[in-house]
Design an enzyme around this catalytic site. Structure first.
Site, PDB file in Angstrom:
ATOM      1  N   GLY A 150       0.783  -1.231   0.000  1.00  0.00           N
ATOM      2  CA  GLY A 150       0.000   0.000   0.000  1.00  0.00           C
ATOM      3  C   GLY A 150       0.814   1.281   0.000  1.00  0.00           C
ATOM      4  O   GLY A 150       1.957   1.315   0.452  1.00  0.00           O
ATOM      5  N   ASN A 153      -1.603   7.317   1.308  1.00  0.00           N
ATOM      6  CA  ASN A 153      -2.681   8.310   1.308  1.00  0.00           C
ATOM      7  C   ASN A 153      -4.040   7.752   1.727  1.00  0.00           C
ATOM      8  O   ASN A 153      -4.842   8.464   2.300  1.00  0.00           O
ATOM      9  CB  ASN A 153      -2.770   8.993  -0.059  1.00  0.00           C
ATOM     10  CG  ASN A 153      -2.900   8.019  -1.200  1.00  0.00           C
ATOM     11  OD1 ASN A 153      -2.736   6.820  -1.026  1.00  0.00           O
ATOM     12  ND2 ASN A 153      -3.205   8.545  -2.360  1.00  0.00           N
ATOM     13  N   PRO A 177       1.458  -2.461   4.590  1.00  0.00           N
ATOM     14  CA  PRO A 177       1.086  -1.045   4.492  1.00  0.00           C
ATOM     15  C   PRO A 177       2.324  -0.171   4.245  1.00  0.00           C
ATOM     16  O   PRO A 177       3.449  -0.613   4.438  1.00  0.00           O
ATOM     17  CB  PRO A 177       0.516  -0.723   5.881  1.00  0.00           C
ATOM     18  CG  PRO A 177       0.333  -2.031   6.574  1.00  0.00           C
ATOM     19  CD  PRO A 177       1.296  -2.978   5.954  1.00  0.00           C
ATOM     20  N   SER A 178       2.076   1.060   3.849  1.00  0.00           N
ATOM     21  CA  SER A 178       3.189   2.025   3.773  1.00  0.00           C
ATOM     22  C   SER A 178       3.789   2.192   5.155  1.00  0.00           C
ATOM     23  O   SER A 178       3.070   2.207   6.163  1.00  0.00           O
ATOM     24  CB  SER A 178       2.663   3.366   3.268  1.00  0.00           C
ATOM     25  OG  SER A 178       3.614   4.376   3.554  1.00  0.00           O
ATOM     26  N   GLU A 250      -1.111   0.024  -9.461  1.00  0.00           N
ATOM     27  CA  GLU A 250      -1.871   1.281  -9.378  1.00  0.00           C
ATOM     28  C   GLU A 250      -0.860   2.366  -9.055  1.00  0.00           C
ATOM     29  O   GLU A 250      -0.457   2.528  -7.902  1.00  0.00           O
ATOM     30  CB  GLU A 250      -2.915   1.191  -8.259  1.00  0.00           C
ATOM     31  CG  GLU A 250      -4.043   0.225  -8.546  1.00  0.00           C
ATOM     32  CD  GLU A 250      -4.984   0.715  -9.632  1.00  0.00           C
ATOM     33  OE1 GLU A 250      -4.872   1.873 -10.064  1.00  0.00           O
ATOM     34  OE2 GLU A 250      -5.821  -0.084 -10.062  1.00  0.00           O
ATOM     35  N   CYS A 284      -3.641  10.021  -6.224  1.00  0.00           N
ATOM     36  CA  CYS A 284      -2.992   9.612  -7.473  1.00  0.00           C
ATOM     37  C   CYS A 284      -3.707  10.120  -8.714  1.00  0.00           C
ATOM     38  O   CYS A 284      -3.080  10.454  -9.705  1.00  0.00           O
ATOM     39  CB  CYS A 284      -2.914   8.098  -7.518  1.00  0.00           C
ATOM     40  SG  CYS A 284      -4.520   7.338  -7.184  1.00  0.00           S
ATOM     41  N   GLU A 381       4.679  14.391 -11.303  1.00  0.00           N
ATOM     42  CA  GLU A 381       3.696  14.243 -10.226  1.00  0.00           C
ATOM     43  C   GLU A 381       4.246  14.919  -8.965  1.00  0.00           C
ATOM     44  O   GLU A 381       5.329  14.569  -8.486  1.00  0.00           O
ATOM     45  CB  GLU A 381       3.436  12.761  -9.949  1.00  0.00           C
ATOM     46  CG  GLU A 381       2.327  12.567  -8.929  1.00  0.00           C
ATOM     47  CD  GLU A 381       2.072  11.104  -8.603  1.00  0.00           C
ATOM     48  OE1 GLU A 381       3.039  10.380  -8.337  1.00  0.00           O
ATOM     49  OE2 GLU A 381       0.897  10.698  -8.597  1.00  0.00           O
ATOM     50  N   LYS A 451      -0.659   3.450 -19.865  1.00  0.00           N
ATOM     51  CA  LYS A 451       0.723   3.962 -19.995  1.00  0.00           C
ATOM     52  C   LYS A 451       1.493   3.717 -18.684  1.00  0.00           C
ATOM     53  O   LYS A 451       1.334   2.661 -18.065  1.00  0.00           O
ATOM     54  CB  LYS A 451       0.693   5.421 -20.449  1.00  0.00           C
ATOM     55  CG  LYS A 451       0.093   5.571 -21.864  1.00  0.00           C
ATOM     56  CD  LYS A 451      -0.461   6.942 -22.157  1.00  0.00           C
ATOM     57  CE  LYS A 451       0.553   8.030 -22.434  1.00  0.00           C
ATOM     58  NZ  LYS A 451      -0.109   9.309 -22.753  1.00  0.00           N
ATOM     59  N   GLY A 454       0.077   2.316 -14.880  1.00  0.00           N
ATOM     60  CA  GLY A 454      -0.150   0.991 -14.317  1.00  0.00           C
ATOM     61  C   GLY A 454      -0.770  -0.021 -15.239  1.00  0.00           C
ATOM     62  O   GLY A 454      -1.046   0.255 -16.406  1.00  0.00           O
ATOM     63  N   GLU A 458      -8.645  -2.192 -10.507  1.00  0.00           N
ATOM     64  CA  GLU A 458      -9.252  -2.481  -9.218  1.00  0.00           C
ATOM     65  C   GLU A 458     -10.744  -2.183  -9.339  1.00  0.00           C
ATOM     66  O   GLU A 458     -11.198  -1.507 -10.261  1.00  0.00           O
ATOM     67  CB  GLU A 458      -8.609  -1.632  -8.111  1.00  0.00           C
ATOM     68  CG  GLU A 458      -7.143  -1.991  -7.950  1.00  0.00           C
ATOM     69  CD  GLU A 458      -6.525  -1.575  -6.627  1.00  0.00           C
ATOM     70  OE1 GLU A 458      -6.541  -0.375  -6.323  1.00  0.00           O
ATOM     71  OE2 GLU A 458      -6.018  -2.466  -5.909  1.00  0.00           O
TER      72      GLU A 458
HETATM   73  N1  LIG Z   1      -3.081   4.532  -8.829  1.00  0.00           N
HETATM   74  C1  LIG Z   1      -3.482   4.513  -7.578  1.00  0.00           C
HETATM   75  O1  LIG Z   1      -4.492   3.890  -7.247  1.00  0.00           O
HETATM   76  C2  LIG Z   1      -2.724   5.251  -6.513  1.00  0.00           C
HETATM   77  C3  LIG Z   1      -1.386   5.568  -6.699  1.00  0.00           C
HETATM   78  N2  LIG Z   1      -0.676   6.214  -5.699  1.00  0.00           N
HETATM   79  C4  LIG Z   1       0.708   6.606  -5.965  1.00  0.00           C
HETATM   80  O2  LIG Z   1       1.532   6.308  -4.844  1.00  0.00           O
HETATM   81  C5  LIG Z   1       2.587   7.255  -4.746  1.00  0.00           C
HETATM   82  C6  LIG Z   1       2.685   7.788  -3.327  1.00  0.00           C
HETATM   83  O3  LIG Z   1       2.769   6.766  -2.410  1.00  0.00           O
HETATM   84  P1  LIG Z   1       4.142   6.292  -1.744  1.00  0.00           P
HETATM   85  O4  LIG Z   1       3.784   5.506  -0.540  1.00  0.00           O
HETATM   86  O5  LIG Z   1       5.054   7.447  -1.636  1.00  0.00           O
HETATM   87  O6  LIG Z   1       4.709   5.319  -2.873  1.00  0.00           O
HETATM   88  P2  LIG Z   1       6.029   4.427  -2.836  1.00  0.00           P
HETATM   89  O7  LIG Z   1       6.158   3.918  -4.222  1.00  0.00           O
HETATM   90  O8  LIG Z   1       7.167   5.125  -2.218  1.00  0.00           O
HETATM   91  O9  LIG Z   1       5.664   3.226  -1.837  1.00  0.00           O
HETATM   92  C7  LIG Z   1       4.558   2.391  -2.045  1.00  0.00           C
HETATM   93  C8  LIG Z   1       4.743   1.109  -1.260  1.00  0.00           C
HETATM   94  O10 LIG Z   1       5.765   0.324  -1.860  1.00  0.00           O
HETATM   95  C9  LIG Z   1       6.684  -0.130  -0.874  1.00  0.00           C
HETATM   96  N3  LIG Z   1       7.979  -0.326  -1.511  1.00  0.00           N
HETATM   97  C10 LIG Z   1       8.982   0.564  -1.670  1.00  0.00           C
HETATM   98  N4  LIG Z   1      10.020  -0.015  -2.324  1.00  0.00           N
HETATM   99  C11 LIG Z   1       9.668  -1.294  -2.584  1.00  0.00           C
HETATM  100  C12 LIG Z   1      10.307  -2.396  -3.236  1.00  0.00           C
HETATM  101  N5  LIG Z   1      11.511  -2.293  -3.766  1.00  0.00           N
HETATM  102  N6  LIG Z   1       9.641  -3.557  -3.328  1.00  0.00           N
HETATM  103  C13 LIG Z   1       8.396  -3.688  -2.818  1.00  0.00           C
HETATM  104  N7  LIG Z   1       7.744  -2.677  -2.184  1.00  0.00           N
HETATM  105  C14 LIG Z   1       8.362  -1.491  -2.081  1.00  0.00           C
HETATM  106  C15 LIG Z   1       6.645   0.951   0.185  1.00  0.00           C
HETATM  107  O11 LIG Z   1       7.131   0.466   1.406  1.00  0.00           O
HETATM  108  C16 LIG Z   1       5.154   1.295   0.205  1.00  0.00           C
HETATM  109  O12 LIG Z   1       4.449   0.381   1.001  1.00  0.00           O
HETATM  110  C17 LIG Z   1       2.275   8.330  -5.745  1.00  0.00           C
HETATM  111  O13 LIG Z   1       3.048   8.181  -6.897  1.00  0.00           O
HETATM  112  C18 LIG Z   1       0.812   8.084  -6.076  1.00  0.00           C
HETATM  113  O14 LIG Z   1       0.425   8.573  -7.317  1.00  0.00           O
HETATM  114  C19 LIG Z   1      -1.263   6.538  -4.530  1.00  0.00           C
HETATM  115  C20 LIG Z   1      -2.583   6.239  -4.299  1.00  0.00           C
HETATM  116  C21 LIG Z   1      -3.423   5.609  -5.289  1.00  0.00           C
END
Ligand SMILES: NC(=O)C1=CN([C@@H]2O[C@H](COP(=O)(O)OP(=O)(O)OC[C@H]3O[C@@H](n4cnc5c(N)ncnc54)[C@H](O)[C@@H]3O)[C@@H](O)[C@H]2O)C=CC1
Length: 484
Positions: A150, A153, A177-178, A250, A284, A381, A451, A454, A458
């Site tokens: 996750g 947000n 989770p984050s 996503e 996002c 972004e 693109k 993702g 969902e």
């Molecule tokens: N398309 C969608 O439904 C959504 C997309 N987002 C996107 O999420 C981003 C913001 O969230 P952040 O938490 O900063 O994203 P992030 O990409 O930094 O982290 C997301 C998750 O991935 C994990 N992670 C990090 N490195 C990893 C690795 N090497 N292998 C596996 N897991 C790893 C983190 O611990 C966290 O749980 C923005 O780019 C936003 O656009 C956010 C909400 C909804």
């Protein structure tokens, strides 16, 4: 601040689990900077326990009658609704989002997903394919253990949007989770147990990226669903590919919101506000590139500024507050840097742009005018409350400019001309489009990106395709023909 320290950092096999050997995860209330709980990242022993119990529970769960699985999801939804107030408060503490948002958008949205898939579970059937005597029937089977990862947000909503379709199809889920919002998914894990799910079916493993990465490449994991940034998505997708695992990605966006000259200005302004300042801009699908027709840009901008000036920034737990802090100071600094970049690139700062004095990671809602396509604030972004106004003259031009991005998560447009609305939507490169609205994501509608934003979808029936696989069974009714 009330005590939000969980009984353990992880929830595995029906109970809280702690292993203090793991690196500390401070849980910080973004409105004050105060540490409200301290957790420990999963050690390899914790990860092992989570995957082993999920693999065991998955077999038990998949053997149940579908209607019995659906009943558990429906019960979980009812519990989420009963506890909406306390879960919303926790969500506000975990993320800093205003309580007036969390009361309607988090546990409530999670409950909707569980209600939807709870109802769908018993309808997931195969098909019979007649072949003129012989026939084929298909069985929709679960994938096995699914890993959910996750972003910060929407910690409750993301966990529910992933768990509900996964469990409906007969899978188990381990959810990571984050690291900046570790609290909410633990509550969901408790609720699944109360609702009658077998221990181990939905486990929560807290930790940093490395904990998730170790699970992405574990042979017991059949599918990975990530909500996060594009760079993380690229890494996780590549690692999952090694084991030919299914993925849902996503990821981020830089979505366009197009306001044509015949638009209802007040509604368009409302949508621009929702598309940029809800959740302090940390969404996002936000429509951060607001393309406004040159004939109405002055009127639109004036109303946008008038209304945004009235936004109430404050304590997320105060019901009056409309804008809370950013999730972390790191994220705030990133947004402030983009604001400096915007100014340096020649965009006109019309409103905001500052971090208010005092504690907490606040930032004012910010509006830039005279933004042009090549500026970094219009290409990258930002993930914060920064709205860019770009002007356009005609339809073909704005469509081309809207699509000129590596992302493709969402897009919106405002017009009273429905022929134009559908013509333009047909050309927009985005997974989700809104006509005369923005950012509504009902569970009944598929959600996801094209693109770089993702793969997979969902919500809705579409998610079923991504959490199950089809087995074809050929049935012969006659003799077997052979050459010799
Ligand atoms: N398309 C969608 O439904 C959504 C997309 N987002 C996107 O999420 C981003 C913001 O969230 P952040 O938490 O900063 O994203 P992030 O990409 O930094 O982290 C997301 C998750 O991935 C994990 N992670 C990090 N490195 C990893 C690795 N090497 N292998 C596996 N897991 C790893 C983190 O611990 C966290 O749980 C923005 O780019 C936003 O656009 C956010 C909400 C909804």
């Amino acid at each position: 601040m009330k005590n939000v320290q969980p009984k353990g950092s992880h929830f595995i096999d029906g109970a809280y689990v702690e292993d203090t050997a793991g690196r500390e995860i401070p849980c910080v209330y973004a409105a004050t900077g105060e540490t409200v709980a301290t957790l420990h990242a999963a050690t390899p022993a914790v990860v092992e326990q989570a995957l082993a119990s999920a693999a065991r529970a998955q077999k038990e769960w998949a053997a149940l009658a579908p209607v019995a699985r659906g009943r558990v999801l429906s019960r979980a939804a009812a519990i989420l609704r009963e506890r909406n107030e306390e879960l919303s408060e926790l969500e506000s503490i975990d993320t800093g989002k205003p309580i007036q948002e969390t009361l309607v958008a988090d546990a409530a949205s999670g409950a909707e997903a569980l209600e939807y898939y709870g109802g769908l579970t018993a309808t997931l059937t195969g098909e019979t394919v007649p072949l003129g005597g012989d026939f084929v029937y298909t069985i929709r089977e679960p994938l096995g253990v699914c890993l959910g990862i996750g972003a910060w947000n929407y910690p409750t909503q993301i966990a529910c949007w992933k768990a509900a379709p996964a469990l409906a199809c007969g899978n188990a889920m381990v959810f990571k989770p984050s690291e900046v919002t570790p609290l909410c998914a633990l509550k969901l894990a408790e609720i699944f147990i109360e609702a009658g799910a077998p221990a181990g079916l939905f486990n929560v493993v807290n930790g940093y990226g490395d904990a998730a990465a170790s699970m992405v490449s574990d042979p017991r994991v059949a599918k990975v669903s990530l909500t996060g940034s594009v760079p993380t998505g690229q890494k996780v997708y590549a690692a999952a590919a090694e084991g030919m695992r299914h993925v849902t990605m996503e990821l981020g966006g830089k979505s366009p919101l197009i306001i044509f000259e015949d638009a209802d200005i007040e509604n368009a302004v409302s949508a621009a506000i929702n598309a940029n300042f809800y959740s302090t801009g940390q969404i996002c699908s936000n429509g951060t590139r607001v393309f406004v027709h040159e004939a109405i840009v002055d009127e639109f901008t004036e109303r946008l500024l008038e209304r945004t000036r009235k936004a109430i920034i404050g304590d997320p737990l105060d019901p009056e507050t409309q804008i809370g802090p950013m999730i972390t100071d790191v994220q705030r600094q990133k947004v402030l840097e983009y604001i400096e970049i915007g100014k340096a690139e020649g965009a006109e700062l019309l409103l905001g742009g500052h971090a208010p004095e005092g504690a907490g990671y606040y930032i004012e809602p910010t509006v830039f005018g005279n933004v042009t396509d090549e500026m970094r604030i219009a290409r990258e972004e930002i993930f914060g409350p920064v709205l860019s106004i770009l002007t356009f003259g005609d339809e073909a031009e704005v469509v081309a400019r809207a699509n000129d991005t590596e992302f493709g998560l969402a897009a919106g447009l405002f017009t009273k001309d429905f022929t134009r609305a559908h013509r333009v939507v047909a050309q927009l490169q985005a997974g989700t489009c809104w006509i005369n609205e923005y950012n509504l994501t009902p569970v009944e509608a598929p959600f996801g990106g094209v693109k770089m934003s993702g793969v997979g979808r969902e919500n809705a029936r579409a998610a079923i395709e991504h959490y199950s696989q089809v087995k074809s069974v050929y049935v012969a009714m006659g003799d077997v023909a052979a050459a010799f």
